[in-house]
Write an enzyme that holds these catalytic residues in place. Structure first.
Site, mmCIF file in Angstrom:
data_model
loop_
_atom_site.group_PDB
_atom_site.id
_atom_site.type_symbol
_atom_site.label_atom_id
_atom_site.label_comp_id
_atom_site.label_asym_id
_atom_site.label_seq_id
_atom_site.Cartn_x
_atom_site.Cartn_y
_atom_site.Cartn_z
ATOM 1 N N GLY A 1 0.832 -1.198 0.000
ATOM 2 C CA GLY A 1 0.000 0.000 0.000
ATOM 3 C C GLY A 1 0.868 1.250 0.000
ATOM 4 N N GLY B 1 -0.510 4.881 -0.953
ATOM 5 C CA GLY B 1 -1.648 5.443 -0.205
ATOM 6 C C GLY B 1 -1.229 6.608 0.677
ATOM 7 N N GLN B 2 -2.192 7.112 1.498
ATOM 8 C CA GLN B 2 -1.907 8.301 2.300
ATOM 9 C C GLN B 2 -0.741 8.079 3.256
ATOM 10 O OE1 GLN B 2 -4.725 9.318 5.387
ATOM 11 N NE2 GLN B 2 -4.101 11.463 5.449
ATOM 12 N N ILE C 1 -0.585 -1.964 -6.207
ATOM 13 C CA ILE C 1 -1.465 -2.772 -7.057
ATOM 14 C C ILE C 1 -1.658 -2.047 -8.386
ATOM 15 C CG2 ILE C 1 -2.664 -3.986 -5.202
ATOM 16 C CD1 ILE C 1 -4.945 -1.964 -5.463
ATOM 17 N N TYR D 1 -15.347 -1.494 8.587
ATOM 18 C CA TYR D 1 -13.960 -1.073 8.791
ATOM 19 C C TYR D 1 -13.520 -1.409 10.220
ATOM 20 C CZ TYR D 1 -9.952 2.134 9.098
ATOM 21 O OH TYR D 1 -8.699 2.688 9.280
ATOM 22 N N LYS E 1 -10.804 -4.080 11.786
ATOM 23 C CA LYS E 1 -9.675 -3.603 12.610
ATOM 24 C C LYS E 1 -9.590 -4.403 13.919
ATOM 25 C CE LYS E 1 -7.730 -0.718 9.901
ATOM 26 N NZ LYS E 1 -6.430 -1.113 9.294
HETATM 27 C C1 VAH Z 1 -10.877 6.793 8.254
HETATM 28 N N1 VAH Z 1 -8.794 8.069 8.113
HETATM 29 O O1 VAH Z 1 -11.435 7.860 8.493
HETATM 30 C C2 VAH Z 1 -9.351 6.742 8.401
HETATM 31 C C3 VAH Z 1 -8.963 6.362 9.797
HETATM 32 C C4 VAH Z 1 -9.224 6.881 12.209
HETATM 33 C C5 VAH Z 1 -9.670 7.182 10.848
HETATM 34 O O2 VAH Z 1 -9.111 5.030 10.046
HETATM 35 O O3 VAH Z 1 -11.462 5.793 7.921
#
Ligand code: VAH
Length: 317
Positions: free
Chosen positions: A8, A11-12, A35, A143, A147
């Site tokens: 990655g 990415g940011q 990728i 998400y 995590k």
């Molecule tokens: C998001 N910038 O907003 C990411 C991050 C804590 C935030 O995981 O999904």
């Protein structure tokens, strides 16, 4: 940590972490994993090796690890929170099946692995103020689910197989190099662009919504310092709370207006991102990271704002 694979890398976080590692680790080989469709460009491409590294292709990962004698993997492959809500199955595939591939390669080849967690790993039942290191984690977003599962799977590979897995729970990250890709905290990056361009900013997060935030240089420092920390001091591994600043939109806009008085803002609250933001902590307790590996942020909101405006003016004007 000498030969590193950053998955990655465009990415940011990855785009800046790759360059930091190449600058700061003498004699290192830092491979920019990417990728197709997100190829490295410019200095990122010219300053070191790059390989296609799709986390869903276990053989390709193993081949890269063997080719470059990789001893550390930074796994930054993820769909951020708002995108993951639109594509939950893809998010699970990348974040969980991808992680399993990485951990299996790490187990077989003796590689250390850093996979970030996030304030997104907490949910509505988590204490929002001074969020403890060890507390309830019942996120309602895909998400967040990935995590929490990332933290558990990474700890499992450490306890069962001795894989050196480590992680931090990142706050919302603010940077000027690469735009974030569809997160809930992205507003805190995008408003700086609007301020520099003199455009009205449309804020998707409601006033009064506090979230942990961090300037990218501090986030990168945490990612490198943790992987170089003395493992005998670590009572935790996956994943450490790290904190820097906590603010709500109006506080951020007031700070920016100290330097850009004409900043114009109106609100169009996005219900998906607002629901996610409301469920996240306001401010985390990061005392374990400070005690176990010396974590300490450097940037204040004022210092970050001055630095962001300076670099964005150079970049955009
Ligand atoms: C998001 N910038 O907003 C990411 C991050 C804590 C935030 O995981 O999904």
């Amino acid at each position: 940590m000498t030969n590193v694979l950053v998955i990655g890398s465009t990415g940011q976080i990855g785009s800046e972490l790759t360059m930091k590692l190449r600058r700061e680790i003498p004699g290192s080989t830092v491979v920019a994993g990417y990728i197709p469709g997100a190829e490295p460009k410019g200095e990122l491409l010219e300053s070191g090796p790059a390989e296609i590294a799709d986390v869903r292709d276990a053989k390709a990962l193993a081949d890269i690890v063997s080719k470059y004698k990789i001893d550390t993997i930074y796994n930054l492959a993820a769909l951020l929170s708002a995108v993951a809500e639109r594509k939950p199955l893809l998010a699970w595939d990348i974040q969980m099946n991808g992680l399993l591939n990485i951990l299996e390669v790490a187990r077989e080849k003796g590689v250390a692995v850093f996979t970030p967690s996030s304030i997104g790993s907490f949910g509505p039942e988590t204490p929002h103020q001074g969020t403890p290191q060890d507390t309830i984690q019942r996120p309602r977003s895909m998400y967040g689910v990935t995590k929490v599962a990332t933290e558990l799977l990474s700890d499992y590979y450490f306890h069962k197989y001795g894989v050196d897995t480590r992680s931090v729970r990142f706050p919302g990250l603010i940077s000027y190099t690469t735009l974030p890709g569809g997160g809930t905290t992205d507003y805190a990056v995008e408003v700086y662009y609007s301020a520099v361009k003199g455009e009205e900013f449309v804020c998707p997060i409601a006033p009064g919504t506090f979230m942990d935030m961090m300037y990218m240089p501090d986030a990168l420092k945490a990612a490198v310092d943790l992987m170089q920390a003395d493992p005998s001091r670590l009572k935790h591994r996956n994943s450490f709370n790290i904190a820097s600043m906590s603010f709500e939109p109006e506080q951020l806009f007031a700070k920016i207006r100290e330097y850009v008085p004409g900043l114009r803002v109106r609100y169009e609250v996005d219900p998906v991102r607002q629901a996610i933001a409301t469920s996240w902590p306001d401010s985390m307790d990061d005392s374990c990271a400070r005690e176990e590996w010396g974590w300490k942020p450097s940037y204040t909101l004022d210092q970050m704002t001055q630095d962001m405006l300076l670099h964005l003016r150079e970049k955009l004007l």
